[in-house]
Write an enzyme that holds these catalytic residues in place. Sequence first.
Site, PDB file in Angstrom:
ATOM      1  N   PRO A   9       6.725  -5.972   5.020  1.00  0.00           N
ATOM      2  CG  PRO A   9       7.518  -5.005   3.069  1.00  0.00           C
ATOM      3  CD  PRO A   9       6.994  -6.292   3.618  1.00  0.00           C
ATOM      4  CG  ASN A  10       7.353  -0.274   5.919  1.00  0.00           C
ATOM      5  OD1 ASN A  10       8.279   0.088   6.637  1.00  0.00           O
ATOM      6  ND2 ASN A  10       7.454  -0.308   4.603  1.00  0.00           N
ATOM      7  NE  ARG A  17       2.872   1.548   6.844  1.00  0.00           N
ATOM      8  CZ  ARG A  17       2.731   0.664   5.852  1.00  0.00           C
ATOM      9  NH1 ARG A  17       2.355  -0.584   6.123  1.00  0.00           N
ATOM     10  NH2 ARG A  17       2.967   0.991   4.618  1.00  0.00           N
ATOM     11  CE1 TYR A  22      -1.672   0.583   4.758  1.00  0.00           C
ATOM     12  CE2 TYR A  22      -0.249   2.441   5.257  1.00  0.00           C
ATOM     13  CZ  TYR A  22      -0.702   1.502   4.373  1.00  0.00           C
ATOM     14  OH  TYR A  22      -0.209   1.455   3.086  1.00  0.00           O
ATOM     15  CG  ASN A  73      -0.813  -6.827   4.535  1.00  0.00           C
ATOM     16  OD1 ASN A  73      -0.295  -6.522   3.460  1.00  0.00           O
ATOM     17  ND2 ASN A  73      -1.428  -5.944   5.311  1.00  0.00           N
ATOM     18  CB  ALA A  76       5.698  -2.270  -0.463  1.00  0.00           C
ATOM     19  CG  HIS A  79       1.898  -3.263  -4.675  1.00  0.00           C
ATOM     20  ND1 HIS A  79       0.577  -3.660  -4.738  1.00  0.00           N
ATOM     21  CD2 HIS A  79       2.033  -2.591  -3.489  1.00  0.00           C
ATOM     22  CE1 HIS A  79      -0.052  -3.227  -3.656  1.00  0.00           C
ATOM     23  NE2 HIS A  79       0.801  -2.580  -2.878  1.00  0.00           N
ATOM     24  CG  ASP A  86       7.430 -18.028  -8.573  1.00  0.00           C
ATOM     25  OD1 ASP A  86       6.325 -17.984  -9.148  1.00  0.00           O
ATOM     26  OD2 ASP A  86       8.504 -17.750  -9.140  1.00  0.00           O
ATOM     27  CD  GLU A  97      -3.769  -9.923  -2.455  1.00  0.00           C
ATOM     28  OE1 GLU A  97      -4.529 -10.585  -3.211  1.00  0.00           O
ATOM     29  OE2 GLU A  97      -3.150  -8.916  -2.831  1.00  0.00           O
ATOM     30  CG  HIS A  99      -3.792  -5.684   0.537  1.00  0.00           C
ATOM     31  ND1 HIS A  99      -2.423  -5.674   0.662  1.00  0.00           N
ATOM     32  CD2 HIS A  99      -4.095  -6.547  -0.448  1.00  0.00           C
ATOM     33  CE1 HIS A  99      -1.923  -6.500  -0.238  1.00  0.00           C
ATOM     34  NE2 HIS A  99      -2.911  -7.043  -0.917  1.00  0.00           N
ATOM     35  CB  ILE A 100      -4.770  -2.579   6.653  1.00  0.00           C
ATOM     36  CG1 ILE A 100      -4.205  -3.738   7.493  1.00  0.00           C
ATOM     37  CG2 ILE A 100      -5.463  -1.534   7.525  1.00  0.00           C
ATOM     38  CD1 ILE A 100      -3.013  -3.360   8.361  1.00  0.00           C
ATOM     39  CB  SER A 101      -5.249   0.688   2.747  1.00  0.00           C
ATOM     40  OG  SER A 101      -4.303   0.085   1.868  1.00  0.00           O
ATOM     41  NE  ARG A 106      -3.315   3.594  -0.230  1.00  0.00           N
ATOM     42  CZ  ARG A 106      -2.309   3.204   0.564  1.00  0.00           C
ATOM     43  NH1 ARG A 106      -2.337   2.006   1.117  1.00  0.00           N
ATOM     44  NH2 ARG A 106      -1.299   4.018   0.801  1.00  0.00           N
ATOM     45  NE  ARG A 110      -0.080   2.638  -2.047  1.00  0.00           N
ATOM     46  CZ  ARG A 110       1.035   2.536  -1.324  1.00  0.00           C
ATOM     47  NH1 ARG A 110       1.431   1.380  -0.871  1.00  0.00           N
ATOM     48  NH2 ARG A 110       1.749   3.609  -1.036  1.00  0.00           N
TER      49      ARG A 110
HETATM   50  C1  DQA Z   1      -0.905  -2.750   2.459  1.00  0.00           C
HETATM   51  C2  DQA Z   1      -1.023  -1.945   1.162  1.00  0.00           C
HETATM   52  C3  DQA Z   1       0.317  -1.845   0.453  1.00  0.00           C
HETATM   53  O1  DQA Z   1       0.190  -1.117  -0.750  1.00  0.00           O
HETATM   54  C4  DQA Z   1       1.315  -1.147   1.340  1.00  0.00           C
HETATM   55  O2  DQA Z   1       2.571  -1.110   0.699  1.00  0.00           O
HETATM   56  C5  DQA Z   1       1.402  -1.751   2.692  1.00  0.00           C
HETATM   57  C6  DQA Z   1       0.187  -2.195   3.359  1.00  0.00           C
HETATM   58  C7  DQA Z   1      -2.214  -2.746   3.259  1.00  0.00           C
HETATM   59  O3  DQA Z   1      -2.293  -3.515   4.214  1.00  0.00           O
HETATM   60  O4  DQA Z   1      -3.126  -1.964   2.977  1.00  0.00           O
HETATM   61  O5  DQA Z   1       2.472  -1.811   3.289  1.00  0.00           O
HETATM   62  O6  DQA Z   1      -0.613  -4.098   2.128  1.00  0.00           O
END
Ligand code: DQA
Length: 146
Positions: A9-10, A17, A22, A73, A76, A79, A86, A97, A99-101, A106, A110
Site C-alpha cells: 500500500p501507498n 508521498r 521516500y 516491500n 505498512a 508491521h 504465512d 524484504e 524498505h525505502i526508509s 523510525r 515500524r
Molecule cells: C516502507 C516503510 C513502512 O513503514 C511504510 O508503512 C511504507 C513504506 C518503506 O519502504 O520504507 O509504506 O515499507
Amino acid sequence: MKISVINGPNLNMLGIREPGIYGNTNYNTLCEMIKAHCADKGVEVTLYQSNHEGCLVDEIQNGYGEVDGIVINPGAYTHTSIAILDAVKAVGIPTVEVHISEVDKREDFRQISYIRLAAKKTISGHGIMGYIEAIDYLIENYGEGK
Ligand code: DQA
C-alpha cells in the site's frame, strides 16, 4: 531465472508521498529502473503493486512454481500482516524484504516486521536502490538450498 517484485500500500504514491522520507522518484520510474536492471542481468521480472492485503497474498501465491525469488516491500502491512508472512512461508520462495526508509530508526511501530521472520534478507534505508540490491542478492544466491 524469474523474479517477482511486489509492492504494498501507498507505494504507488512514490514521488508524491512524503518525499523527505521516500524520495522524489515515482512508482513508474522505479518499475522502469527495475525492468532495465533485470534485462541487463538476463532475469525475467514481474512487477505488482496493490493497496490490498489479500491481493498481495494472492500475488505471492501466484509465484508458486513460477518464480525463483520475491522482492517485497509490504509497506505498512510489514508491521501488521501475519497473512503475508504465512504466504511467504507457504510458497517457500526465497524472499528479500525491502524498505525505502530506514524503518529501524523510525517510530516504534515500524520496528516490528512479521515478514522478516521468513525473509532471507532485509534491506532498509537504501532508498529505491534497495530493490536493485535485493534483486542482485537473489541472483547471487540463486539455486542455493535446492
Ligand atoms: C516502507 C516503510 C513502512 O513503514 C511504510 O508503512 C511504507 C513504506 C518503506 O519502504 O520504507 O509504506 O515499507
